[in-house]
Motif scaffolding. Structure first.
Motif, short mmCIF file in Angstrom:
data_model
loop_
_atom_site.label_atom_id
_atom_site.label_comp_id
_atom_site.label_asym_id
_atom_site.label_seq_id
_atom_site.Cartn_x
_atom_site.Cartn_y
_atom_site.Cartn_z
N LYS A 111 27.42 30.28 37.17
CA LYS A 111 26.44 31.13 37.60
C LYS A 111 26.51 31.09 39.27
N ARG A 112 26.50 29.86 39.71
CA ARG A 112 26.60 29.84 41.19
C ARG A 112 28.10 29.69 41.73
N LYS A 113 29.24 29.71 41.08
CA LYS A 113 30.41 29.50 41.63
C LYS A 113 31.02 30.50 41.65
N HIS A 114 32.06 30.86 42.83
CA HIS A 114 32.81 31.97 43.02
C HIS A 114 34.05 31.75 43.35
N VAL A 115 34.95 32.58 43.22
CA VAL A 115 36.46 32.61 44.14
C VAL A 115 36.39 33.90 44.80
N THR A 116 37.46 33.89 45.67
CA THR A 116 37.82 35.25 46.43
C THR A 116 39.25 35.43 46.05
N VAL A 117 39.44 36.62 45.58
CA VAL A 117 40.77 37.17 45.25
C VAL A 117 41.38 38.06 46.27
N SER A 148 49.31 38.28 38.96
CA SER A 148 48.44 38.76 38.01
C SER A 148 49.19 39.34 36.94
N ALA A 149 48.26 39.71 36.02
CA ALA A 149 48.68 40.07 34.85
C ALA A 149 49.74 41.37 34.87
N GLY A 150 49.32 42.11 35.96
CA GLY A 150 50.05 43.62 36.19
C GLY A 150 51.20 43.06 36.99
N GLY A 151 51.66 41.90 37.38
CA GLY A 151 52.89 41.64 38.24
C GLY A 151 52.50 41.62 39.77
N THR A 152 51.63 41.82 40.24
CA THR A 152 51.30 41.85 41.67
C THR A 152 50.89 40.44 42.18
N GLU A 153 51.31 40.09 43.30
CA GLU A 153 50.72 38.84 43.88
C GLU A 153 49.46 38.95 44.23
N GLU A 154 48.77 37.88 44.11
CA GLU A 154 47.26 37.77 44.65
C GLU A 154 47.02 36.57 45.12
N ILE A 155 46.37 36.54 46.16
CA ILE A 155 45.64 35.08 46.61
C ILE A 155 44.35 34.73 46.13
N THR A 156 44.13 33.57 45.65
CA THR A 156 42.91 33.15 45.12
C THR A 156 42.37 31.92 45.95
N VAL A 157 41.29 32.06 46.52
CA VAL A 157 40.63 31.27 47.34
C VAL A 157 39.30 30.62 46.83
N ASP A 160 32.96 31.28 48.10
CA ASP A 160 32.52 32.90 48.45
C ASP A 160 33.10 32.86 49.80
N VAL A 161 34.10 33.35 50.29
CA VAL A 161 34.66 33.50 51.68
C VAL A 161 35.06 34.98 51.95
N SER A 162 34.47 35.75 51.15
CA SER A 162 34.98 37.26 51.14
C SER A 162 34.85 37.52 52.66
N ASN A 181 41.59 49.80 56.03
CA ASN A 181 42.51 49.60 54.91
C ASN A 181 41.94 48.24 54.14
N ILE A 182 40.82 47.78 54.48
CA ILE A 182 40.44 46.38 53.98
C ILE A 182 39.09 46.70 53.22
N GLU A 183 38.97 46.37 51.84
CA GLU A 183 37.76 46.84 51.25
C GLU A 183 37.31 45.44 50.59
N LEU A 184 35.99 45.22 50.46
CA LEU A 184 35.25 44.15 49.79
C LEU A 184 34.80 44.78 48.55
N ILE A 185 35.10 43.99 47.39
CA ILE A 185 34.61 44.17 46.13
C ILE A 185 33.89 43.19 45.73
N GLU A 186 32.86 43.21 45.05
CA GLU A 186 31.92 42.13 44.31
C GLU A 186 31.97 42.38 42.53
N ASP A 187 32.54 41.19 42.08
CA ASP A 187 33.15 41.48 40.66
C ASP A 187 32.15 40.56 39.88
#
Length: 197
Positions: A111-117, A148-157, A160-162, A181-187
């Protein structure tokens, strides 16, 4: 009995080899790479004496004198093809960088926990592992690089520090990554449909 000093054999000195600043080959072999013109310009600026020995009129004429007319034509065609290929590859790379986006997603865990990918940094030639470590230090949180499942590298922090990550990326890597070229997305997690009793 007096000891006679044995002569010490002279050690051979290592040769100093100059490597091209463009293609990383020795300048004698730059013509076989795809960036011969750029290599020639670099050599002219960095090592003028070596440039004279390789690209002066006398050196070029002596090298061409050993080739037949058909071999000269083939060599000229091959050089033109290599240059065109290198220019096309450079243009494709620049186009790919311009079209790619760095995505910074805020993903809800509980509910109140987030991660930034963060994804898409590897296209700009940045090391995800190093950036993950720097982000962990900067924000005093857990940070890791995963595939990730798609084979791309991602950083998980963790956390909520996006917005802060975007500012930090622009501050530290602003030369490599344009702000557009930087976009913020809320999932957000989808809420489960509650069934009526």
């Amino acid at each position: 009995m007096a000891e006679v000093a044995q002569p010490v054999p002279a050690e051979s000195q290592a040769k100093h080899v100059v490597y091209c600043g463009v293609c990383t080959l020795p300048p004698e072999y730059c013509e076989f790479g795809g960036t011969a013109k750029k290599c020639e310009e670099w050599l002219k600026d960095a090592h003028p004496d070596m440039y004279q020995s390789l690209y002066s009129e006398e050196a070029l004429n002596s090298n061409l004198a050993t080739l037949s007319v058909s071999a000269r034509e083939r060599a000229a065609k091959d050089a033109a093809k290599k240059e065109a290929k290198a220019a096309a590859a450079e243009a494709r790379d620049a186009e790919r960088k311009a079209a790619s986006k760095v995505q910074i997603k805020r993903v809800e865990r509980n509910k109140r926990k987030h991660v930034t990918v963060i994804t898409g940094l590897d296209i700009y030639g940045l090391e995800n592992k190093k950036i993950a470590k720097d982000l962990g230090k900067k924000f005093a949180t857990g940070s890791s690089m995963t595939r990730s499942a798609g084979g791309t590298e991602e950083i998980t922090v963790q956390g909520d520090v996006s917005d802060d990550v975007k500012e930090w990326l622009l501050e530290v890597y602003g030369k490599e990554i344009p702000e557009a070229n930087i976009e913020l997305i809320e999932d957000k997690k989808k809420k489960k449909a509650t069934e009526a009793p």
